[in-house]
Write an enzyme that holds these catalytic residues in place. Structure first.
Site, mmCIF file in Angstrom:
data_model
loop_
_atom_site.group_PDB
_atom_site.id
_atom_site.type_symbol
_atom_site.label_atom_id
_atom_site.label_comp_id
_atom_site.label_asym_id
_atom_site.label_seq_id
_atom_site.Cartn_x
_atom_site.Cartn_y
_atom_site.Cartn_z
ATOM 1 N N ASP A 161 0.821 -1.220 0.000
ATOM 2 C CA ASP A 161 0.000 0.000 0.000
ATOM 3 C C ASP A 161 0.856 1.272 0.000
ATOM 4 O OD1 ASP A 161 -2.134 -1.662 0.132
ATOM 5 O OD2 ASP A 161 -2.959 -0.859 2.005
ATOM 6 N N ASP A 162 0.199 2.351 -0.432
ATOM 7 C CA ASP A 162 0.665 3.745 -0.264
ATOM 8 C C ASP A 162 1.708 4.212 -1.268
ATOM 9 O OD1 ASP A 162 -0.994 3.636 1.886
ATOM 10 O OD2 ASP A 162 0.574 3.747 3.420
ATOM 11 N N HIS A 216 -5.858 3.135 -4.246
ATOM 12 C CA HIS A 216 -5.821 3.382 -2.800
ATOM 13 C C HIS A 216 -6.220 4.834 -2.522
ATOM 14 C CE1 HIS A 216 -4.912 1.877 1.111
ATOM 15 N NE2 HIS A 216 -3.865 2.677 1.346
ATOM 16 N N HIS A 272 -5.226 9.498 0.032
ATOM 17 C CA HIS A 272 -5.133 8.618 1.203
ATOM 18 C C HIS A 272 -5.998 9.125 2.356
ATOM 19 C CE1 HIS A 272 -3.361 6.023 4.354
ATOM 20 N NE2 HIS A 272 -3.040 5.234 3.332
ATOM 21 N N HIS A 315 3.836 -2.287 3.172
ATOM 22 C CA HIS A 315 3.850 -0.932 2.602
ATOM 23 C C HIS A 315 5.159 -0.681 1.870
ATOM 24 C CE1 HIS A 315 0.870 -0.723 5.863
ATOM 25 N NE2 HIS A 315 0.291 0.253 5.164
#
Length: 718
Positions: A99-100, A150, A154, A252
């Site tokens: 993620d991210d 995503h 965020h 991540h």
């Protein structure tokens, strides 16, 4: 101040000033584009619309029970929106999800590890990171990996509106299309966890994205690698809780130091491969059709345009910040210079022993060029009649179509001569007056201006010094009781008059105001008289005299009261003309930079100072307001407003000092904050439009301002 119409020209490049909406269009569009680029840059850096709030809820009354006990992938698309289903990862299969990202430091390291083991993973990327690192998205796609959304910023979608959710998804898809030519049908909510953590806050988000055609991916195992618990702990939490059962693992690849994640990833892969696990992306694990698909046509080109403009905005920001720094240095440098030199000028000229030389007593000629000044000419002549100095008055009627000449004749003052001429413009009228002047010193004023009884006497005293070729008087706004008049009054006192004190001390006075100025005939004849080659004949003649070595000084006690424009439209016309004319004069005298002697001094000192403080600083000053708006709406409103208030305080102190120095009552300064918000923006637009006109080679005609004659004589004190 009054100007005169020039003869009609047949040049196709000559055009009239457009109506106000068109005047605003180009500069406003330019500023709006710059603000839009700032917003794009803020989006790419996750500053705009950023929200760190996280929803906290435990109620699950609306969540279908089968989802709470099902797998990590929820399908609420189409007909399944009311009866959603979930999918589990098959046994002996692990989906590695990140993620991210993408992150320029850690994502490449993770991709290298995955490539060494021939593993496909799923990367849930944010639109902001995608916009900033397009090459990494292309590398992910080229490696056969899967991409999921995503959101763009965020933000926790449980706390946002449906409109915001649609925007977050749409902008991220736009970014993906622009950088890699793909869209994705996978979505993972920020701050999400396992499927059994679904609650009444997050379930509506899942349903909404399902309506938009997205699968929602949660997780089976959360490594909490963002907490940096240590490599061993990350590896431990990634292992399946039930041997042989498939799972989706969350890690991540962005958001900080991910060295522990990279170190743990290799060990996780080795351990799971030793247990005969296989690795797959979500689509591969579920055996579904590809979730990352290519796009074509309008979607593709819209994405490319978005990424192109975002790239420009990101690369442009350092330049804008650099220019903003330059503006700050110039603004505060100008403040400091004006404070020091204006104080020095006042101290020098107000000393009891100060003198220009023996008192000047010989008569002078006052030239009053007039075009359609029937509302003002009587007040102008009546003020001159009260003069305590011997004067000859020559009124040059520049082809007026009203009763200007008749009024002059009706007044029938003994020392007044009326000269009529066909309309030829103000320079021609002044040259006609100079040719008919009887005296060596010539005073020039506008037909809408009134003098105090002592104005002429104070104005001519500096000519006791034989090196003085011209004298600038102290122009005052007479109609200052309106809001727009008060703003111009502040500008005249704080800007023009402080500037003249500063320029006097530096001996680079660039402009003798048309409302109140005096010249030696010798100096005028030396430079060929008034020129019609620019729209600012007063600036043009002053610069020409400086190049000839004449000294130009400021006489603060020689006050003249002028009727300032009474409407925004008239003010625009006047300042547009002034700004454009000043640029013309600077361009005309640009060769002084290469000259020697007095001309070279003016070229290498005077022109740069005027260019820096008169053109460049106000031309770049809108950046302050652009960053102000950006800071208020997208960064930190309180700190931004506090910084702006600090600058306003500095300006207020300078303005108060200028009013004290000019012996003006400061109560008009109560309008200063509003002036900075409204009036100053208008001046920005004027200068921007003037610059655009100059760069495109356009030409302007004189625009006659409507006068009311409300500035009457005599006025004895400020």
């Amino acid at each position: 101040m009054s100007r005169h119409q020039s003869p009609r020209r047949k040049s196709v490049r000559t055009r009239r000033l457009a109506a106000p909406p068109l005047r605003f269009f180009l500069p406003v569009t330019l500023l709006a584009c710059l603000l839009a680029l700032l917003v794009l840059r803020g989006l790419a850096n996750n500053e705009v619309f950023h929200d760190n709030q996280v929803a906290i809820s435990v109620d699950k009354t609306t969540v279908p029970p089968n989802l709470l006990t099902g797998g990590p992938v929820v399908d609420a698309r189409g007909r399944l929106n009311d009866h959603p289903v979930s999918y589990s990862i098959p046994d002996k299969t692990v989906v590695l999800s990140f993620d991210d990202g993408p992150d320029p430091v850690w994502t490449p390291k993770i991709l290298d590890l995955l490539a060494q083991h021939h593993i496909h993973a799923t990367f849930f990327v944010t639109g902001a990171m995608t916009s900033r690192h397009p090459e990494l998205i292309r590398q992910i796609v080229a490696g056969g990996h899967e991409i999921g959304l995503h959101t763009f910023t965020h933000a926790d979608m449980a706390l946002q509106t449906r409109t915001r959710l649609a925007w977050e998804l749409g902008q991220t898809q736009l970014a993906l299309a622009g950088v890699a030519g793909v869209h994705s049908s996978l979505f993972r909510p920020p701050y999400s966890s396992t499927a059994d953590a679904l609650d009444d806050w997050t379930w509506p988000v899942v349903k909404d994205v399902g309506k938009h055609g997205y699968l929602t991916a949660f997780i089976d195992a959360d490594t909490d690698d963002w907490k940096k618990p240590g490599v061993e702990e990350i590896v431990k939490t990634a292992m399946p809780k039930v041997p042989g059962r498939g799972e989706m693992v969350l890690m991540h690849d962005a958001g900080g130091d991910r060295s522990q994640t990279v170190a743990a990833l290799g060990q996780i892969i080795d351990k799971l491969e030793a247990q005969n696990y296989k690795f797959a992306s979500i689509g591969e694990a579920l055996g579904s059709s590809p979730t990352t698909v290519p796009v074509h046509g309008l979607q593709l080109w819209a994405g490319k345009a978005f990424i192109f403009m975002t790239g420009i905005s990101v690369n442009l920001l350092p330049w804008l910040i650099g220019l903003l720094s330059v503006v700050g240095v110039l603004v505060f440098g100008r403040f400091a210079l004006m404070m020091i030199l204006a104080t020095r000028h006042a101290w020098r000229t107000r000393r009891p022993d100060f003198s220009w030389g023996p008192p000047v007593t010989e008569p002078v000629t006052v030239l009053v060029p007039a075009y359609n000044e029937q509302e003002c000419i009587a007040n102008t002549l009546k003020s001159l009649a009260l003069s305590d100095y011997p004067i000859e008055i020559i009124v040059i009627d520049d082809g007026s179509t009203d009763d200007t000449s008749a009024i002059v004749e009706e007044i029938a003052m003994e020392n007044v001569r009326l000269i009529r001429q066909p309309n030829g413009g103000k320079p021609a009228a002044l040259n006609n007056g100079i040719a008919n002047a009887s005296h060596e010193i010539v005073v020039m004023m506008d037909g809408d201006t009134v003098f105090e009884p002592s104005t002429v006497r104070e104005l001519v005293q500096p000519f006791a010094d034989p090196t003085v070729g011209a004298v600038a008087g102290n122009a005052k706004v007479g109609n200052r009781d309106t809001l727009i008049g008060a703003w111009q009054h502040i500008e005249y006192v704080m800007g023009f008059n402080l500037d003249r004190r500063m320029y006097d001390e530096l001996n680079i006075m660039p402009t003798i105001p048309g409302a109140v100025g005096a010249f030696r005939r010798e100096s005028l004849l030396n430079v060929g008289g008034m020129s019609d080659e620019t729209l600012a004949e007063d600036t043009d003649i002053t610069m020409a005299m400086l190049r000839q070595g004449w000294r130009i000084v400021y006489a603060e006690k020689a006050r003249a009261w002028t009727e300032a424009p009474a409407s925004m439209q008239q003010l625009w016309s006047q300042r547009y003309r002034w700004s454009y004319g000043t640029m013309q004069a600077m361009w005309k005298h640009r060769h002084a930079i290469r000259e020697s002697g007095p001309a070279g001094r003016f070229g290498r000192i005077g022109l740069p100072v005027v260019a820096l403080f008169g053109v460049l600083t106000p031309l770049l000053a809108p950046l302050i307001d652009l960053f102000l708006l950006y800071g208020i709406f997208f960064v930190d409103a309180e700190r931004t407003i506090a910084a702006w208030a600090g600058v306003l305080v500095v300006q207020g102190v300078l303005a108060y000092y200028a009013f004290r120095l000019d012996r003006e009552k400061p109560w008009h300064l109560v309008t200063l904050p509003v002036q900075q918000v409204v009036y100053r923006q208008l001046m920005y637009l004027v200068l921007l439009q003037s610059s655009i006109t100059a760069l495109t080679g356009g030409r302007l005609r004189w625009q006659k301002l409507r006068r009311t004659g409300e500035v009457a004589a005599p006025i004895v004190e400020a």
